[in-house]
Design a protein around this motif. Structure first.
Motif, PDB file in Angstrom:
ATOM      1  N   UNK A 109       3.415   8.019  -2.802  1.00 46.90           N
ATOM      2  CA  UNK A 109       2.423   9.068  -2.683  1.00 46.90           C
ATOM      3  C   UNK A 109       1.526   8.842  -1.492  1.00 46.90           C
ATOM      4  N   UNK A 110       0.452   9.625  -1.441  1.00 47.37           N
ATOM      5  CA  UNK A 110      -0.514   9.534  -0.354  1.00 47.37           C
ATOM      6  C   UNK A 110      -1.810   8.946  -0.878  1.00 47.37           C
ATOM      7  N   UNK A 111      -2.294   7.908  -0.213  1.00 49.69           N
ATOM      8  CA  UNK A 111      -3.528   7.258  -0.622  1.00 49.69           C
ATOM      9  C   UNK A 111      -4.338   6.903   0.603  1.00 49.69           C
ATOM     10  N   UNK A 112      -5.624   6.658   0.375  1.00 48.35           N
ATOM     11  CA  UNK A 112      -6.469   6.169   1.444  1.00 48.35           C
ATOM     12  C   UNK A 112      -6.333   4.653   1.546  1.00 48.35           C
ATOM     13  N   UNK A 113      -6.591   4.158   2.702  1.00 51.06           N
ATOM     14  CA  UNK A 113      -6.532   2.716   2.888  1.00 51.06           C
ATOM     15  C   UNK A 113      -7.508   2.031   1.930  1.00 51.06           C
ATOM     16  N   UNK A 114      -7.074   0.881   1.443  1.00 49.17           N
ATOM     17  CA  UNK A 114      -7.872   0.140   0.479  1.00 49.17           C
ATOM     18  C   UNK A 114      -7.538   0.424  -0.974  1.00 49.17           C
ATOM     19  N   UNK A 115      -6.803   1.527  -1.182  1.00 48.10           N
ATOM     20  CA  UNK A 115      -6.436   1.887  -2.555  1.00 48.10           C
ATOM     21  C   UNK A 115      -5.119   1.221  -2.954  1.00 48.10           C
ATOM     22  N   UNK A 116      -4.676   1.514  -4.186  1.00 43.43           N
ATOM     23  CA  UNK A 116      -3.484   0.874  -4.745  1.00 43.43           C
ATOM     24  C   UNK A 116      -2.440   1.900  -5.161  1.00 43.43           C
ATOM     25  N   UNK A 117      -1.191   1.445  -5.173  1.00 47.34           N
ATOM     26  CA  UNK A 117      -0.064   2.208  -5.691  1.00 47.34           C
ATOM     27  C   UNK A 117       0.905   1.249  -6.345  1.00 47.34           C
ATOM     28  N   UNK A 118       1.635   1.757  -7.327  1.00 48.88           N
ATOM     29  CA  UNK A 118       2.690   0.957  -7.940  1.00 48.88           C
ATOM     30  C   UNK A 118       4.009   1.709  -7.816  1.00 48.88           C
ATOM     31  N   UNK A 119       4.974   1.065  -7.215  1.00 49.82           N
ATOM     32  CA  UNK A 119       6.310   1.636  -7.091  1.00 49.82           C
ATOM     33  C   UNK A 119       7.200   1.091  -8.208  1.00 49.82           C
ATOM     34  N   UNK A 120       8.103   1.927  -8.675  1.00 53.50           N
ATOM     35  CA  UNK A 120       9.059   1.504  -9.690  1.00 53.50           C
ATOM     36  C   UNK A 120      10.468   1.863  -9.254  1.00 53.50           C
ATOM     37  N   UNK A 121      11.411   1.069  -9.722  1.00 53.41           N
ATOM     38  CA  UNK A 121      12.823   1.319  -9.432  1.00 53.41           C
ATOM     39  C   UNK A 121      13.603   1.131 -10.722  1.00 53.41           C
ATOM     40  N   UNK A 137       9.438  -3.426 -10.046  1.00 54.96           N
ATOM     41  CA  UNK A 137       8.149  -2.830  -9.695  1.00 54.96           C
ATOM     42  C   UNK A 137       7.570  -3.510  -8.469  1.00 54.96           C
ATOM     43  N   UNK A 138       6.717  -2.777  -7.790  1.00 54.89           N
ATOM     44  CA  UNK A 138       5.967  -3.324  -6.660  1.00 54.89           C
ATOM     45  C   UNK A 138       4.538  -2.830  -6.773  1.00 54.89           C
ATOM     46  N   UNK A 139       3.643  -3.736  -7.117  1.00 55.48           N
ATOM     47  CA  UNK A 139       2.221  -3.417  -7.181  1.00 55.48           C
ATOM     48  C   UNK A 139       1.636  -3.631  -5.800  1.00 55.48           C
ATOM     49  N   UNK A 140       1.080  -2.568  -5.229  1.00 53.50           N
ATOM     50  CA  UNK A 140       0.542  -2.630  -3.872  1.00 53.50           C
ATOM     51  C   UNK A 140      -0.952  -2.396  -3.922  1.00 53.50           C
ATOM     52  N   UNK A 141      -1.702  -3.428  -3.598  1.00 50.19           N
ATOM     53  CA  UNK A 141      -3.161  -3.339  -3.584  1.00 50.19           C
ATOM     54  C   UNK A 141      -3.687  -3.382  -2.158  1.00 50.19           C
ATOM     55  N   UNK A 142      -4.879  -2.881  -1.973  1.00 48.88           N
ATOM     56  CA  UNK A 142      -5.539  -2.912  -0.666  1.00 48.88           C
ATOM     57  C   UNK A 142      -4.596  -2.413   0.434  1.00 48.88           C
ATOM     58  N   UNK A 143      -4.071  -1.246   0.232  1.00 51.57           N
ATOM     59  CA  UNK A 143      -3.104  -0.703   1.187  1.00 51.57           C
ATOM     60  C   UNK A 143      -3.746  -0.507   2.556  1.00 51.57           C
ATOM     61  N   UNK A 144      -2.966  -0.778   3.582  1.00 57.34           N
ATOM     62  CA  UNK A 144      -3.418  -0.652   4.951  1.00 57.34           C
ATOM     63  C   UNK A 144      -2.608   0.423   5.663  1.00 57.34           C
ATOM     64  N   UNK A 145      -3.124   0.880   6.789  1.00 55.74           N
ATOM     65  CA  UNK A 145      -2.436   1.917   7.547  1.00 55.74           C
ATOM     66  C   UNK A 145      -1.023   1.471   7.920  1.00 55.74           C
ATOM     67  N   UNK A 146      -0.866   0.201   8.192  1.00 54.80           N
ATOM     68  CA  UNK A 146       0.438  -0.309   8.610  1.00 54.80           C
ATOM     69  C   UNK A 146       1.443  -0.388   7.458  1.00 54.80           C
ATOM     70  N   UNK A 147       0.996  -0.125   6.229  1.00 60.25           N
ATOM     71  CA  UNK A 147       1.918  -0.077   5.094  1.00 60.25           C
ATOM     72  C   UNK A 147       2.590   1.287   4.953  1.00 60.25           C
ATOM     73  N   UNK A 148       2.157   2.245   5.735  1.00 59.22           N
ATOM     74  CA  UNK A 148       2.711   3.588   5.715  1.00 59.22           C
ATOM     75  C   UNK A 148       4.190   3.526   6.099  1.00 59.22           C
ATOM     76  N   UNK A 149       5.089   3.901   5.158  1.00 63.03           N
ATOM     77  CA  UNK A 149       6.528   3.797   5.402  1.00 63.03           C
ATOM     78  C   UNK A 149       7.293   4.402   4.238  1.00 63.03           C
ATOM     79  N   UNK A 150       8.596   4.527   4.446  1.00 58.63           N
ATOM     80  CA  UNK A 150       9.485   4.854   3.337  1.00 58.63           C
ATOM     81  C   UNK A 150       9.868   3.536   2.682  1.00 58.63           C
ATOM     82  N   UNK A 151       9.736   3.456   1.371  1.00 57.78           N
ATOM     83  CA  UNK A 151      10.037   2.239   0.637  1.00 57.78           C
ATOM     84  C   UNK A 151      11.332   2.410  -0.147  1.00 57.78           C
ATOM     85  N   UNK A 152      12.198   1.408  -0.016  1.00 57.35           N
ATOM     86  CA  UNK A 152      13.509   1.466  -0.647  1.00 57.35           C
ATOM     87  C   UNK A 152      13.687   0.309  -1.628  1.00 57.35           C
ATOM     88  N   UNK A 153      14.313   0.611  -2.730  1.00 54.19           N
ATOM     89  CA  UNK A 153      14.745  -0.392  -3.692  1.00 54.19           C
ATOM     90  C   UNK A 153      16.167  -0.805  -3.331  1.00 54.19           C
TER      91      UNK A 153
END
Length: 132
Positions: A10-22, A83-99
């Motif tokens: 999804x779309x988040x602001x820097x510093x926020x968190x996301x959790x990816x699942x596969x 799962x991938x718990x992503x905290x404190x997201x940064x601009x450089x984390x912007x990407x397509x994520x693959x399992x």
């Protein structure tokens, strides 16, 4: 038939968190390594975090230096979910994520650090967009 299906991007602001699942089907969880890779536009696909099957030695993980301390990989054998718990997201984390998944020896760690070309099974990807 092996199938890997990612969710949680999804779309988040820097510093926020996301959790990816596969969600994985068609795999024997005791014989495959699994991992998260990402690819940003004009860049090569890179490993983010990988995890071994569980064994008598426990479970081993690799986490890229760029995300270490912020991202946590975990795996639930009962549900065959990665799962991938992503905290404190940064601009450089912007990407397509693959399992990804690959057959591996649970007592050897070399698969965890192999490049994307050595991983056999792939999901379709989920987009993570980080904005300031």
């Amino acid at each position: 038939q092996v199938q890997l299906v990612e969710s949680g991007g999804g779309s988040v602001q820097s510093g926020r968190s996301l959790t990816l699942s596969c969600a994985a089907t068609g795999l024997n969880p005791s014989t495959v390594c699994m991992g998260w890779f990402r690819q940003a536009p004009s860049k090569e696909r890179e490993a983010v975090a990988t995890i071994s099957p569980v064994s008598s030695d426990g479970r081993h993980t690799y986490v890229a230096a760029s995300v270490r301390g912020r991202f946590t990989i975990s795996r639930d054998n009962a549900n065959d979910t990665l799962s991938l718990q992503m905290n404190n997201l940064k601009l450089e984390d912007d990407a397509m994520y693959y399992c990804a998944a690959a057959v591996c020896n649970p007592f050897r760690l070399d698969m965890l650090t192999r490049a994307s070309d050595d991983w056999l099974y792939w999901g379709q990807g989920t987009q993570v967009t980080v904005s300031s």
